[in-house]
Design an enzyme around this catalytic site. Structure first.
Site, mmCIF file in Angstrom:
data_model
loop_
_atom_site.group_PDB
_atom_site.id
_atom_site.type_symbol
_atom_site.label_atom_id
_atom_site.label_comp_id
_atom_site.label_asym_id
_atom_site.label_seq_id
_atom_site.Cartn_x
_atom_site.Cartn_y
_atom_site.Cartn_z
ATOM 1 N N LYS A 1 20.340 -28.488 23.747
ATOM 2 C CA LYS A 1 19.218 -27.544 23.857
ATOM 3 C C LYS A 1 18.898 -27.288 25.326
ATOM 4 C CE LYS A 1 14.516 -26.991 21.912
ATOM 5 N NZ LYS A 1 13.482 -27.639 21.068
ATOM 6 N N SER B 1 11.845 -24.874 17.327
ATOM 7 C CA SER B 1 12.386 -24.187 18.471
ATOM 8 C C SER B 1 13.863 -24.502 18.770
ATOM 9 C CB SER B 1 11.556 -24.536 19.710
ATOM 10 O OG SER B 1 11.614 -25.915 19.978
ATOM 11 N N SER C 1 10.444 -29.234 15.718
ATOM 12 C CA SER C 1 11.500 -28.363 16.255
ATOM 13 C C SER C 1 12.932 -28.831 16.049
ATOM 14 C CB SER C 1 11.273 -28.122 17.741
ATOM 15 O OG SER C 1 10.341 -27.087 17.894
HETATM 16 N N1 GLN Z 1 6.624 -24.941 15.936
HETATM 17 C C1 GLN Z 1 5.901 -25.889 16.685
HETATM 18 C C2 GLN Z 1 5.259 -25.226 17.887
HETATM 19 O O1 GLN Z 1 5.407 -24.073 18.023
HETATM 20 C C3 GLN Z 1 6.764 -27.041 17.086
HETATM 21 C C4 GLN Z 1 7.534 -26.813 18.320
HETATM 22 C C5 GLN Z 1 8.344 -27.992 18.729
HETATM 23 O O2 GLN Z 1 8.484 -28.978 18.008
HETATM 24 N N2 GLN Z 1 8.850 -27.934 19.938
HETATM 25 O O3 GLN Z 1 4.624 -25.838 18.678
#
Ligand code: GLN
Length: 477
Positions: A79, A154, A178
Site C-alpha cells: 500500500k 482504503s 481498511s
Molecule cells: N473507512 C474508514 C475511514 O474512512 C477506515 C479507514 C481505514 O481503516 N484506514 O476512516
C-alpha cells in the site's frame, strides 16, 4: 490454474523444486498487470525493473541449491502509505506526489528480508481516509469481480491486486476497517493484527492510536506466513509490543472443537443486508458442525462506535497532517507570505475528504468543544473496550459480518459522506478496542459478489483467529 492465481505457499513449492523460476513467475504477473491494469487500476507505481532484477537474484540462490524463505520470490504489492526506500510513496495524495522516502517502514523492511518480489505500490484512499478507494487523488480502483463496483478501501489497490492476479499477496493498513472491508469486497483474506503487533514506523500516520499494518492474501495459510514476517517489537515504535510472536503457521490446524464463538446481537440489526446476515449465520452453523459452541454475546456500546471513531480518527488525523505545511517536506504552492503559502499548499494539495477530516478533527479538539467531543469520545472508547473484555470472559472469538453489504457501485456513496462512514459499522469497534480481526471469504451473493465474515479475537490472540479461519477454509470451497 494460472500461475498468477496460485497462493504463496503453492508457488513456494514450485520455486523451491525448480518447477518454475522466479523470473518466469514475475513475468507472468507483469503480463497479467499489463492486461488488467487499464481496467482495475490497482497500482500507483510499478517497480518492474527492480522486480525483474530481484527475481533473478532469487533464481541464482535456488540454482546454488540454497533453501529459500517462504515468501522469497513471491510477487507482492505494498500500500502506498507504507514507506519504501527510494520508491515513491504518495499516500494517493498530491501533497506527497514526489515524496521518495529515505528509509523503509519496519514492516516492509522485515518483509523484504525474505526477498519477496515487489510489483508496485498499491492505490488507496488519500491518506487512507475512505472505504472505496475513490478518494485517491490519482485514479479509482475497480473491483476485479465487477468493474462497475468499488474494491472497498482504503486498501482497495492492495485487495484488487490480490483478487485480480496482479500480486500474490499485499500489505495494507487498517485504521477502521481498511484491510478487512476491501478483503471482504474482493473475496480475499484480510487481517488486522492487535494494536502494537506490527510496527507503525514508516507507515504514514493517519490516526496513530488506531493504525495497524496487516496482510491481504489468497488464503489463511498465506496470511499466517505474512504475519510471521512482519510482526514483532521495534525500537522505532514505542507502541509496538514486546509480546512473544508465535509461529503463526502452528495455528493452521483444522480443529475448532471446544472453541466458544460469540455472536453479538448488536451486529445483526437493521442496515445489515439480508444476504450478508444469512451468509454469516451459515458460517456459524458450519462452526457448530465442526464442534465449536456458538453463544449469544452482547456488546452494548456498539451503536456508539461510528460516532466515537469519527471523532477520534479525525482528531488524530488533524494533528498528524499538520506537518504538511509546505515547509518541511511535501509539495509547496507559493504565496505572498508564509501564511498564504501554507494556505495555498493545503488548499490545493489536499482532497475534499482529507480537508473534511482536518476540519472535524480541529473542531473536536478546539477549546470549548474538547470536553464535549474529543474527551467524550475517549470515554466511550473505554466503554467499547470494556464490552469486549466482558464478552471475552465467556467466549474465545466473536463472529460478525465484515461489512453491512457487498461491494457497492462506483459513485453510489460519494455524494453523502455519512452513508460511506456507516459502511464501517462492523469494523471500527475492533480498532477502537485495539483487537485483532480477520475477514474471511464466505461465498457470493445473488449478484455473484464476494461476501466475508469477520472473526475478532482477544488482544494478542491472532493464533486462535487463524485456527478458526483455517478450519472454515478447509470445509468451504
Ligand atoms: N473507512 C474508514 C475511514 O474512512 C477506515 C479507514 C481505514 O481503516 N484506514 O476512516
Amino acid at each position: 490454474m494460472a500461475l498468477h492465481d496460485k497462493t504463496a505457499h503453492e508457488l513456494h513449492e514450485l520455486l523451491q523444486t525448480k518447477q518454475i523460476s522466479a523470473a518466469e513467475l514475475t513475468a507472468d504477473i507483469f503480463s497479467r498487470v499489463d492486461a488488467a491494469e487499464d481496467k482495475i487500476g490497482a497500482y500507483l507505481t510499478l517497480t518492474r525493473e527492480k522486480a525483474l532484477a530481484d527475481a533473478k537474484a532469487v533464481d541464482e540462490k535456488i540454482s546454488r541449491g540454497e533453501k529459500i524463505f517462504p515468501l522469497e520470490g513471491i510477487p507482492c504489492a505494498v500500500k502506498d502509505n507504507i514507506c519504501t526506500k527510494g520508491i515513491k510513496t504518495t499516500c494517493a495524495s498530491k501533497i506527497l506526489e514526489n515524496f521518495i522516502p529515505p528509509y523503509d517502514a519496519t514492516a516492509y523492511k522485515k518483509l523484504a528480508a525474505q526477498n519477496p518480489i515487489l510489483i508496485g505500490k498499491a492505490n488507496l484512499d488519500e491518506f487512507a481516509m475512505g472505504g472505496s478507494t475513490e478518494n485517491s487523488a490519482y485514479h479509482v480502483t475497480r473491483n476485479p469481480h465487477d468493474l462497475e463496483r468499488v474494491p472497498g478501501g482504503s486498501s482497495g489497490g492492495s485487495a484488487a491486486a490480490v483478487a485480480g492476479g496482479e500480486a500474490v499477496f499485499a500489505l495494507g493498513s487498517d485504521t477502521g476497517g481498511s484491510i478487512r472491508q476491501p478483503a471482504s469486497f474482493c473475496g480475499v483474506v484480510g487481517f488486522k493484527p492487535t494494536y502494537g503487533r506490527v510496527s507503525r514506523y514508516g507507515l504514514v500516520a493517519f490516526a496513530s492510536s488506531l493504525d495497524q499494518i496487516g496482510p491481504l492474501t489468497r488464503d489463511v495459510t498465506d496470511c499466517a506466513l505474512v504475519l510471521n514476517a512482519i510482526c514483532g517489537l521495534d525500537d522505532m515504535d514505542s507502541t509496538s509490543t514486546a509480546a512473544q510472536v508465535p509461529d503463526f503457521t502452528k495455528s493452521l490446524v483444522a480443529d475448532v472443537k471446544g472453541l466458544k464463538i460469540g455472536l453479538p446481537a448488536e451486529y445483526f440489526v437493521k442496515g445489515i443486508d439480508a444476504e450478508v446476515e444469512a451468509a454469516v449465520r451459515r458460517v456459524a452453523k458450519e462452526y457448530e458442525k465442526l464442534g465449536a459452541e456458538i453463544v449469544e454475546v452482547s456488546l452494548p456500546h456498539t451503536e456508539y462506535a461510528i460516532s466515537t471513531y469519527y471523532l477520534i480518527a479525525p482528531a488524530e488525523a488533524a494533528t498528524n497532517l499538520e506537518r504538511y505545511d509546505g515547509v518541511s517536506y511535501g509539495a509547496r504552492v507559493d504565496g505572498a507570505d508564509v501564511v498564504e503559502m501554507m494556505t495555498n499548499t493545503r488548499t490545493e494539495k489536499f482532497g475534499a475528504e482529507v480537508k473534511r477530516r482536518i476540519m472535524i478533527g480541529n473542531y473536536a479538539l478546539s477549546a470549548g468543544y474538547y470536553d464535549a467531543y474529543y474527551l467524550k469520545a475517549l470515554k466511550v472508547r473505554t466503554l467499547i473496550q470494556k464490552d469486549f473484555v466482558d464478552a471475552f470472559k465467556t467466549v474465545d472469538l466473536i463472529l460478525t459480518p465484515t461489512t453491512p453489504n457487498a461491494a457497492f457501485k462506483l459513485g453510489e456513496m460519494t455524494a453523502d459522506p455519512l452513508t460511506m462512514y456507516l459502511q464501517d459499522v462492523c469494523t471500527v469497534p475492533v480498532n477502537i478496542a485495539g483487537l485483532p480481526g480477520i475477514s474471511v471469504p464466505c461465498g457470493v451473493n445473488s449478484q455473484n459478489l464476494p461476501l466475508g465474515f469477520q472473526l475478532i479475537g482477544k488482544a494478542l490472540d491472532e493464533a486462535t483467529i487463524l485456527r478458526a479461519a483455517f478450519a472454515y477454509e478447509q470445509i468451504s470451497d
